[in-house]
Write an enzyme that holds these catalytic residues in place. Structure first.
Site, mmCIF file in Angstrom:
data_model
loop_
_atom_site.group_PDB
_atom_site.id
_atom_site.type_symbol
_atom_site.label_atom_id
_atom_site.label_comp_id
_atom_site.label_asym_id
_atom_site.label_seq_id
_atom_site.Cartn_x
_atom_site.Cartn_y
_atom_site.Cartn_z
ATOM 1 N N GLY A 326 0.819 -1.202 0.000
ATOM 2 C CA GLY A 326 0.000 0.000 0.000
ATOM 3 C C GLY A 326 0.857 1.258 0.000
ATOM 4 N N SER A 327 0.384 2.268 0.670
ATOM 5 C CA SER A 327 1.062 3.573 0.638
ATOM 6 C C SER A 327 2.384 3.601 1.403
ATOM 7 C CB SER A 327 0.126 4.659 1.180
ATOM 8 O OG SER A 327 -0.969 4.852 0.299
ATOM 9 N N THR A 328 2.695 2.543 2.164
ATOM 10 C CA THR A 328 4.013 2.507 2.812
ATOM 11 C C THR A 328 5.126 2.380 1.770
ATOM 12 O OG1 THR A 328 3.920 0.098 3.121
ATOM 13 C CG2 THR A 328 3.055 1.472 4.911
ATOM 14 N N PHE A 329 4.753 2.100 0.536
ATOM 15 C CA PHE A 329 5.704 1.996 -0.577
ATOM 16 C C PHE A 329 6.122 3.383 -1.089
ATOM 17 C CE2 PHE A 329 6.725 0.309 -4.986
ATOM 18 C CZ PHE A 329 7.690 -0.594 -4.574
#
EC number: 3.4.16.4
Length: 627
Positions: A326-329
């Site tokens: 998800g957005s942790t990427f």
């Protein structure tokens, strides 16, 4: 009547006597020759065999090494107890013998079932336990009637115990009885095989398995003189076993307990790493299991309960679970853009709330759009549109090439066996993954979702924590490890497992500073602000929400879909920003929004580790998450 000639009869008699005497003499010569062969020529051989029959070597299993955390809290130890054991080859009627034993000692159905299972897996001449951990009273009752039970005896054995129960079970692992496959592997090496004489247990998972050679020790033996019936007469000599090495971990049991309790029964994983060494401070996988269940041989009921549970407690989600990040990427995408020159920190894009590519529209989680967005702002508010555009500009080859440097899609090399490698998508990966030519082709539209950590992206929580720790260490990557010291229990000598830097990425300090500023803004005024409001330390973090299945453009609502179809909640962070001592990654399966579920969980963990503050209860976290 015919008269026989006396001379003729006498001649025949003499001939027969001579023949008989010759035969006797020949037989005597054969006996003499055999005697000479056995007593003279083969004297040494048979003397040795006789000596071997007189002397029996009894293997002595070594004391297995202890496992303790960084503060000396015991996670695995040994204790001695009596067991009632049967050697099947020496028993005429096994079932009748067990029935008679049950009249003296309490032998339950589960004991019989476990014994039959061991009988199937073992050789017939082995001694197998029918009851373990006998009381002194039970031992006395059997000894008084031992003469009735040939092939049955009482033995003192060492048993493994995990005093913390379920705590850190996936990291520590457990031991179990050596099965046929493991026995065949041991037989391949005579030296290893001999070292396991008298040992019936071996590490099955976790550190118990990975450090088996260190923990097991070296078997000893006792030389016994035995009589013709095989009974011991006296002890001739004894070579004591060498106990196994003790392991002191980087793991902090206090932090581990706080992290496990913070999940409040939810499924998920957490990995916390010390950025400057690679030492794993906490490794959580929930739900958990009790490793003590396996020590005596797990019952069928317990085994079925663990394996049929929809929550799959035996899976180490931290090492084996693969999930879209998800957005942790996005922090890694931002750094990739800066390092490759595809973006500058000041460069802005207009975010209308979607990105149009061909006939496809990729929507942002914020439907109305964000307007002008630069890189720091893109991280702070988690703009999907910004990273859709960035992924399209970079292309899949550039993305895959940069992300591989951070260890995505590769084993970290942690000192626990069995970690998954995940999926770092690329055209090459797709060609290997699929068979049909139309499936092997990489389409430009597939790159768009990669930019926000969706699409084919799939990584373990360990990989995510490893990459975050590398970011916190300014691009110096250390191999994650759980063991800090290996200690010889006899001499007290410690061997330190030195931090092992595996790569220096050579990242530009100014680019790292931009990403750090954006991640810090996340917890000041962005998606993680509610969770870290009032924190007396600076945190660089990023929330994430990973889609489990496609809603085909419909609005996402937690309660409108089944629990196992809800989004995963994620969060990565390191702190304090100025000098990081901890980096972590958290995943809550089907938890919903990362900002409302995973970030508050991280706050409890960081508060405890940095400030020593007692964590809030799961009920309090749920209340705050609903605000």
């Amino acid at each position: 009547m015919e008269l026989k000639a006396p001379e003729q009869e006498l001649s025949r008699f003499r001939t027969r006597v001579l023949a008989a005497a010759g035969f006797v003499l020949f037989g005597f010569c054969l006996i003499l020759a055999r005697y000479f062969y056995l007593q003279v020529m083969q004297h040494e051989y048979y003397a040795t065999r006789a000596e071997n029959n007189r002397i029996s070597l009894l293997p002595i299993a070594p004391n297995r090494g202890l496992i303790v955390d960084c503060n000396g809290v015991v996670l695995a130890r040994n204790y001695s107890a009596y067991t009632l054991e049967i050697t099947p080859s020496k028993v005429i009627n096994l079932e009748d013998t067990i029935d008679e034993l049950a009249e003296i000692i309490d032998i339950q159905v589960k004991d019989r079932r476990r014994f039959r299972k061991l009988l199937e897996e073992s050789k017939n001449f082995e001694s197998l336990p029918i009851r373990t951990r006998l009381s002194d009273e039970e031992v006395a009752r059997f000894i008084a009637r031992r003469y009735r039970f040939p092939g049955v005896d009482i033995k003192a054995r060492l048993f493994r115990q995990y005093p913390q129960g379920e705590l850190a079970a996936h990291s520590v692992g457990y031991i179990g009885r050596i099965n046929q496959r493991e026995l065949a592997m041991l037989e391949e090496d005579p030296q290893v095989r001999d070292n396991y004489r008298g040992t019936e247990y071996i590490g099955k998972t976790g550190l118990e398995q990975s450090y088996e050679n260190w923990l097991h020790g070296v078997a000893g033996y006792e030389q016994l003189e035995v009589d013709a019936s095989g009974r011991a007469v006296r002890s001739l000599s004894r070579v004591p076993p060498t106990p196994g090495q003790n392991l002191q971990l980087t793991l902090d049991v206090g932090l581990q307990r706080v992290a496990e309790e913070a999940f409040g029964g939810r499924r998920g994983a957490l990995v916390a790493i010390e950025p400057g060494t690679g030492g794993v401070l906490a490794l959580v996988s929930t739900p958990k299991f009790d490793p003590n269940l396996f020590v005596d041989g797990i019952t069928v009921e317990n085994w079925d309960a663990l394996n049929t549970s929809p929550n799959r407690p035996m899976i180490n989600r931290a090492l084996n679970g693969v999930y879209p990040p998800g957005s942790t990427f996005k922090p890694f995408m931002a750094l990739a853009a800066l390092e490759t020159g595809k973006r500058t920190a000041q460069q802005t894009i207009f975010d209308p709330g979607y990105f149009e590519f061909g006939n496809n529209i990729f929507r942002d989680s914020h439907a109305g759009g964000r307007g002008a967005v630069d890189m720091v702002r893109s991280l702070e508010i988690s703009s999907d549109t910004y990273y859709y555009m960035l992924a399209n500009d970079m292309g899949i080859d550039m993305i895959a090439g940069f992300m591989s440097k951070f260890g995505f899609g590769a084993a970290t090399g942690i000192d626990v066996k069995g970690e998954s490698i995940g999926v770092l998508p690329s055209p090459e990966w797709k060609r290997k993954r699929f068979r049909k030519p139309e499936q092997q082709r990489w389409y430009a539209g597939e790159t768009i979702s990669i930019g926000i950590g969706q699409g084919y992206n799939a990584y373990t929580p360990l990989q995510l924590a490893h990459a975050t720790a590398t970011l916190a260490a300014d691009g110096v990557m250390y191999r994650p490890h759980l063991v800090k010291y290996v200690t010889d229990p006899q001499t007290g000598t410690q061997r330190k497992i030195e931090p092992e830097p595996v790569a220096t990425l050579g990242l530009k300090p100014e680019n790292l500073a931009v990403v750090r500023k954006g991640m810090q803004a996340v917890n000041i005024s962005g998606t993680g602000a509610n969770a870290f409001r009032g924190a007396p330390y600076a945190v660089a973090g990023k929330t994430g929400t990973a889609q489990v299945f496609s809603l085909r453009g419909a609005a996402y609502k937690d309660l409108s879909v089944g629990e196992h179809l809800r989004d995963h909640a994620l969060y990565i962070a390191y702190a304090p920003v100025e000098k990081p001592v901890i980096a972590l990654a958290i995943l809550v399966e089907n938890g919903g929004w990362g900002a409302s579920i995973a970030a508050p969980l991280a706050r409890q963990v960081l508060d405890y580790y940095l400030l020593g503050i007692k964590p809030k209860s799961a009920a309090q976290v749920d209340t705050e998450a609903g605000d």
